[in-house]
Structures are given as C-alpha cells and as structure tokens.
Design a protein around this motif. Sequence first.
Motif, mmCIF file in Angstrom:
data_model
loop_
_atom_site.group_PDB
_atom_site.id
_atom_site.type_symbol
_atom_site.label_atom_id
_atom_site.label_comp_id
_atom_site.label_asym_id
_atom_site.label_seq_id
_atom_site.Cartn_x
_atom_site.Cartn_y
_atom_site.Cartn_z
ATOM 1 N N GLY A 1 -5.888 6.964 7.996
ATOM 2 C CA GLY A 1 -6.250 7.015 6.590
ATOM 3 C C GLY A 1 -5.923 8.358 5.986
ATOM 4 O O GLY A 1 -6.126 9.403 6.613
ATOM 5 N N ARG A 2 -5.368 8.296 4.762
ATOM 6 C CA ARG A 2 -5.031 9.529 4.058
ATOM 7 C C ARG A 2 -4.893 9.219 2.584
ATOM 8 O O ARG A 2 -4.206 8.281 2.200
ATOM 9 N N SER A 3 -5.541 10.010 1.748
ATOM 10 C CA SER A 3 -5.498 9.789 0.311
ATOM 11 C C SER A 3 -4.445 10.670 -0.323
ATOM 12 O O SER A 3 -4.336 11.857 -0.001
ATOM 13 N N ASP B 1 -4.524 11.776 -3.208
ATOM 14 C CA ASP B 1 -5.233 12.795 -3.992
ATOM 15 C C ASP B 1 -5.772 13.916 -3.116
ATOM 16 O O ASP B 1 -6.076 15.002 -3.624
ATOM 17 N N HIS B 2 -5.925 13.660 -1.825
ATOM 18 C CA HIS B 2 -6.478 14.673 -0.908
ATOM 19 C C HIS B 2 -5.583 14.831 0.314
ATOM 20 O O HIS B 2 -6.074 15.012 1.424
ATOM 21 N N TRP B 3 -4.274 14.759 0.090
ATOM 22 C CA TRP B 3 -3.320 14.755 1.205
ATOM 23 C C TRP B 3 -3.439 15.997 2.073
ATOM 24 O O TRP B 3 -3.368 15.923 3.293
#
Length: 234
Positions: free
Chosen positions: A82-84, A86-88
């Motif tokens: 999991g990785r956003s 917006d918050h990489w």
Amino acid sequence: MAIGAAVGLRQTKGSLLVELYTRLTALARPAVDPEEVLRQAASRELQALIVELQHQNRELRRLLQLAQQGPPQVRIPAAVVGRSADHWWQQLTLDRGSQQGVKVGDVVVAPGGLIGRVEAVTPNSSRVLLISDPTSRVGVMLSRSRQMGILRGTGSQEAILDFFDKNPQVEVGDVVVTSGLSSLYPPGIVVGTVRAVNLDASPAPQATVELSAPLGFLEWALVYPYVQPAASQS
C-alpha cells in the motif's frame, strides 16, 4: 434520387457504406489467422511475465543477502502492499503485522539501507514512517570523520543533515550511517551519501544527503525488532 439516398443513409446510419467499404478493402488486407494472432499475444504476455518474475527474483535475492548481514536476529521479510500518491514519500504499508511478529518501533530496511520504522500495526499489516518524511528525524554520523548530526526528510530522495559541530569534517561523497546516539535506530545502518555541503547554513552547517535505499521504488523490505533506550530522542 439524391434526397432518397440521403434519407436511406440516415435511416441505416451509414451501415451500407461501412459494409461496402469493408468489402472493397478486404482484398487489400493481408489474410489473418485468428489463432496465430492469439498465440502471438499469449507469447508476448509470457515473455513479459518472465521479465517480471526475473525482476522479482533479483529483488528477493538482494533481500536475502540483506537478511544475512549483521548480527543474527529475527528479520521479517515483507512486501509493500500500500502506498498513497498523496503521501508517497511519507509512508507505506507492508503485508506483515502483529500476527507475524511486527511491533510499533521496529526498524525497516531495504536493499540500499534504512527506510524507516513501524509506526502502526494491525494483525496482518503495518504502516512505516519513511525517513524521507519531513517529520522524520534520524541520529546519524559520517563514517569517515564520525561527525554527528540529525537527518531530516524533505519529501524526496534527498534529506538534510544538520551537524552538531560548527566545523564538521565533511566532504562530498562521505557515507552517512545511523549513530550510536540514536535512540530509535541501532548504530551502523547505511542511510545515504553526502552530495552537497553548506558550511554557511544557520544555525549550523548542513549537508544534502542522497538516501541510499530507492524509497520511490520500494517493493520489498525487512523488518526487525529494536528495543529503544529509556530516553527516546531520535
């Protein structure tokens, strides 16, 4: 007649023209064997799959080599699941949690060096605060001169090292590792390499550090426990 033809085309939505065009161009098109087309497509898919499996195999070999380094202790391999966007550069999620032995505060490394620490855990997943996060602080030192400082993330593959000493013995190319004064990380883990130096920075000299682990392209990581000293600092 022209009006009748126009009305006819309107009612058939041009299907007659399409059919006529198809018949006229059929002779000009090469003969195609549908089964052969499917076989070629399946072959391309298989070749692409082989390339991907070779890449994963290389990554797993590197991870195994990393797991065999250092003092013997429990090291838990985990995949990044999991990785956003917006918050990489701030956090990521691993597919290992409390049921696999992961705890808050565990250290996370990857091929290249330190990537962060576990900040939240569920039974089967864990969230990692990356050292590239602007709120991250890591006690580090230069391998060559043993000069110490605090590394802070910038939301990119580079970080800023604030030195304690007003006259640090630092050079471009110096290797940066975690220091023995850090309470969140064990000493000696590779963090990065000095790429630029600013001795005139205020209130203390600074260095730009390129992080060793490719934080923007992580697929696998290793998690291992670290017991923090009583006085937690950085």
